[in-house]
Design a protein around this motif. Structure first.
Motif, PDB file in Angstrom:
ATOM      1  N   GLY A  46       0.824  -1.198   0.000  1.00  0.00           N
ATOM      2  CA  GLY A  46       0.000   0.000   0.000  1.00  0.00           C
ATOM      3  C   GLY A  46       0.857   1.245   0.000  1.00  0.00           C
ATOM      4  O   GLY A  46       1.989   1.243   0.492  1.00  0.00           O
ATOM      5  N   ALA A  48       0.197   5.694   0.205  1.00  0.00           N
ATOM      6  CA  ALA A  48      -0.667   6.870   0.271  1.00  0.00           C
ATOM      7  C   ALA A  48       0.071   8.069  -0.314  1.00  0.00           C
ATOM      8  O   ALA A  48       1.292   8.181  -0.194  1.00  0.00           O
ATOM      9  CB  ALA A  48      -1.069   7.149   1.723  1.00  0.00           C
ATOM     10  N   GLN A  51       2.954   9.943   1.294  1.00  0.00           N
ATOM     11  CA  GLN A  51       4.244   9.250   1.331  1.00  0.00           C
ATOM     12  C   GLN A  51       5.127   9.608   0.145  1.00  0.00           C
ATOM     13  O   GLN A  51       6.335   9.375   0.186  1.00  0.00           O
ATOM     14  CB  GLN A  51       4.040   7.738   1.381  1.00  0.00           C
ATOM     15  CG  GLN A  51       3.409   7.263   2.672  1.00  0.00           C
ATOM     16  CD  GLN A  51       3.227   5.774   2.660  1.00  0.00           C
ATOM     17  OE1 GLN A  51       2.220   5.278   2.168  1.00  0.00           O
ATOM     18  NE2 GLN A  51       4.219   5.066   3.166  1.00  0.00           N
ATOM     19  N   VAL A  59      -4.871   6.847  -2.441  1.00  0.00           N
ATOM     20  CA  VAL A  59      -4.182   5.630  -2.000  1.00  0.00           C
ATOM     21  C   VAL A  59      -4.177   4.624  -3.141  1.00  0.00           C
ATOM     22  O   VAL A  59      -5.145   4.532  -3.899  1.00  0.00           O
ATOM     23  CB  VAL A  59      -4.931   4.999  -0.783  1.00  0.00           C
ATOM     24  CG1 VAL A  59      -4.473   3.587  -0.504  1.00  0.00           C
ATOM     25  CG2 VAL A  59      -4.794   5.869   0.455  1.00  0.00           C
ATOM     26  N   LEU A  61      -3.289   0.350  -3.433  1.00  0.00           N
ATOM     27  CA  LEU A  61      -2.930  -0.825  -2.642  1.00  0.00           C
ATOM     28  C   LEU A  61      -3.170  -2.085  -3.443  1.00  0.00           C
ATOM     29  O   LEU A  61      -3.917  -2.089  -4.413  1.00  0.00           O
ATOM     30  CB  LEU A  61      -3.702  -0.851  -1.317  1.00  0.00           C
ATOM     31  CG  LEU A  61      -5.225  -0.892  -1.339  1.00  0.00           C
ATOM     32  CD1 LEU A  61      -5.745  -2.318  -1.417  1.00  0.00           C
ATOM     33  CD2 LEU A  61      -5.770  -0.228  -0.095  1.00  0.00           C
ATOM     34  N   CYS A  92       5.979  -0.346   7.297  1.00  0.00           N
ATOM     35  CA  CYS A  92       5.586   0.816   6.502  1.00  0.00           C
ATOM     36  C   CYS A  92       6.750   1.231   5.609  1.00  0.00           C
ATOM     37  O   CYS A  92       7.896   1.280   6.057  1.00  0.00           O
ATOM     38  CB  CYS A  92       5.198   1.960   7.441  1.00  0.00           C
ATOM     39  SG  CYS A  92       4.695   3.467   6.599  1.00  0.00           S
ATOM     40  N   CYS A 131      -4.624  -2.954   5.592  1.00  0.00           N
ATOM     41  CA  CYS A 131      -4.098  -1.956   4.668  1.00  0.00           C
ATOM     42  C   CYS A 131      -5.065  -0.783   4.497  1.00  0.00           C
ATOM     43  O   CYS A 131      -4.643   0.377   4.461  1.00  0.00           O
ATOM     44  CB  CYS A 131      -3.801  -2.628   3.333  1.00  0.00           C
ATOM     45  SG  CYS A 131      -2.637  -1.731   2.300  1.00  0.00           S
ATOM     46  N   HIS A 134      -4.490   1.288   7.655  1.00  0.00           N
ATOM     47  CA  HIS A 134      -3.134   1.849   7.672  1.00  0.00           C
ATOM     48  C   HIS A 134      -3.030   3.024   6.698  1.00  0.00           C
ATOM     49  O   HIS A 134      -2.542   4.099   7.058  1.00  0.00           O
ATOM     50  CB  HIS A 134      -2.142   0.742   7.310  1.00  0.00           C
ATOM     51  CG  HIS A 134      -0.712   1.166   7.272  1.00  0.00           C
ATOM     52  ND1 HIS A 134       0.229   0.661   8.128  1.00  0.00           N
ATOM     53  CD2 HIS A 134      -0.046   2.034   6.468  1.00  0.00           C
ATOM     54  CE1 HIS A 134       1.411   1.202   7.860  1.00  0.00           C
ATOM     55  NE2 HIS A 134       1.264   2.039   6.851  1.00  0.00           N
ATOM     56  N   GLU A 135      -3.492   2.814   5.471  1.00  0.00           N
ATOM     57  CA  GLU A 135      -3.337   3.842   4.435  1.00  0.00           C
ATOM     58  C   GLU A 135      -4.219   5.065   4.692  1.00  0.00           C
ATOM     59  O   GLU A 135      -3.784   6.188   4.467  1.00  0.00           O
ATOM     60  CB  GLU A 135      -3.622   3.263   3.047  1.00  0.00           C
ATOM     61  CG  GLU A 135      -2.685   2.148   2.623  1.00  0.00           C
ATOM     62  CD  GLU A 135      -1.216   2.484   2.712  1.00  0.00           C
ATOM     63  OE1 GLU A 135      -0.842   3.672   2.592  1.00  0.00           O
ATOM     64  OE2 GLU A 135      -0.416   1.559   2.899  1.00  0.00           O
ATOM     65  N   HIS A 138      -2.598   7.379   7.074  1.00  0.00           N
ATOM     66  CA  HIS A 138      -1.583   8.242   6.447  1.00  0.00           C
ATOM     67  C   HIS A 138      -2.219   9.548   5.963  1.00  0.00           C
ATOM     68  O   HIS A 138      -1.613  10.615   6.052  1.00  0.00           O
ATOM     69  CB  HIS A 138      -0.935   7.561   5.236  1.00  0.00           C
ATOM     70  CG  HIS A 138       0.259   6.722   5.551  1.00  0.00           C
ATOM     71  ND1 HIS A 138       1.398   7.229   6.134  1.00  0.00           N
ATOM     72  CD2 HIS A 138       0.489   5.409   5.334  1.00  0.00           C
ATOM     73  CE1 HIS A 138       2.282   6.255   6.273  1.00  0.00           C
ATOM     74  NE2 HIS A 138       1.758   5.145   5.799  1.00  0.00           N
ATOM     75  N   GLU A 165       2.193  -2.663   4.838  1.00  0.00           N
ATOM     76  CA  GLU A 165       2.070  -1.599   3.873  1.00  0.00           C
ATOM     77  C   GLU A 165       2.987  -1.842   2.715  1.00  0.00           C
ATOM     78  O   GLU A 165       4.044  -2.142   2.610  1.00  0.00           O
ATOM     79  CB  GLU A 165       2.372  -0.256   4.503  1.00  0.00           C
ATOM     80  CG  GLU A 165       2.047   0.804   3.530  1.00  0.00           C
ATOM     81  CD  GLU A 165       2.536   2.147   3.928  1.00  0.00           C
ATOM     82  OE1 GLU A 165       1.889   3.094   3.524  1.00  0.00           O
ATOM     83  OE2 GLU A 165       3.527   2.273   4.625  1.00  0.00           O
TER      84      GLU A 165
END
Length: 165
Positions: A46, A48, A51, A59, A61, A92, A131, A134-135, A138, A165
């Motif tokens: 994944g 985002a 990042q 995102v 993934l 991550c 995921c 998590h994403e 972000h 991730e």
């Protein structure tokens, strides 16, 4: 398409809230294409937009529960439902070499738009549910390290267990 640099912990942009996508144009399509290529190249599951230094709610993934794995694009995603709880090892791309146990739902449903602005919902179990959560965190300026219950040594992480991730 182009590979984008993945920001790492300590970069201020990772701690900022991303803005909603309003324009579904060629610029968004290029971002999504670049993020897909960057994710494929990284070996993660994944990625985002913050990042890669873009503060937009975007995102990409891998749905690892599909055969073959399917790349999913999420614009303006929101986790709208979740069930269960499972403690899993997570990592991550923005915190390389760091892994830890995080409790995440075993099932989650996400609502998002596609690259053309069409709304859809998607469900995921296990790593995909992990995921989703998590994403989307972000996008609100949070890293998984805020939720780690116990860190684990990278040498103890077995075959994909740390690919949160």
């Amino acid at each position: 398409m182009a590979l984008r640099n993945i920001l790492t912990q300590g970069e201020e942009q990772l701690l900022k809230r991303s803005r909603k996508v309003e324009k579904f144009d060629a610029r968004l399509h290029m971002l999504l294409d670049d993020m897909r290529e960057t994710l494929e190249h990284s070996g993660g599951v994944g990625l985002a937009a913050p990042q890669v230094g873009v503060l937009r709610r975007v995102v990409v993934l891998l749905d690892v529960n599909k055969e073959p794995e399917e790349m999913v694009e999420l614009v303006n995603p929101e986790v709208i439902e979740q069930r269960g709880a499972e403690r899993r090892v997570e990592g991550c791309l923005s915190v390389p070499g760091v892994y830890g146990y995080v409790t995440r739902p075993t099932w989650a449903k996400i609502r998002a738009q596609d690259r053309n602005g069409n709304w859809f919902e998607r469900e995921g179990e296990g790593m995909v549910a992990q995921c989703f959560c998590h994403e989307t965190e972000h996008l609100d300026g949070h890293l998984f390290t805020e939720k780690v219950e116990e860190y684990v040594d990278v040498d103890d992480v077995q075959d994909g267990a740390g690919d949160g991730e």
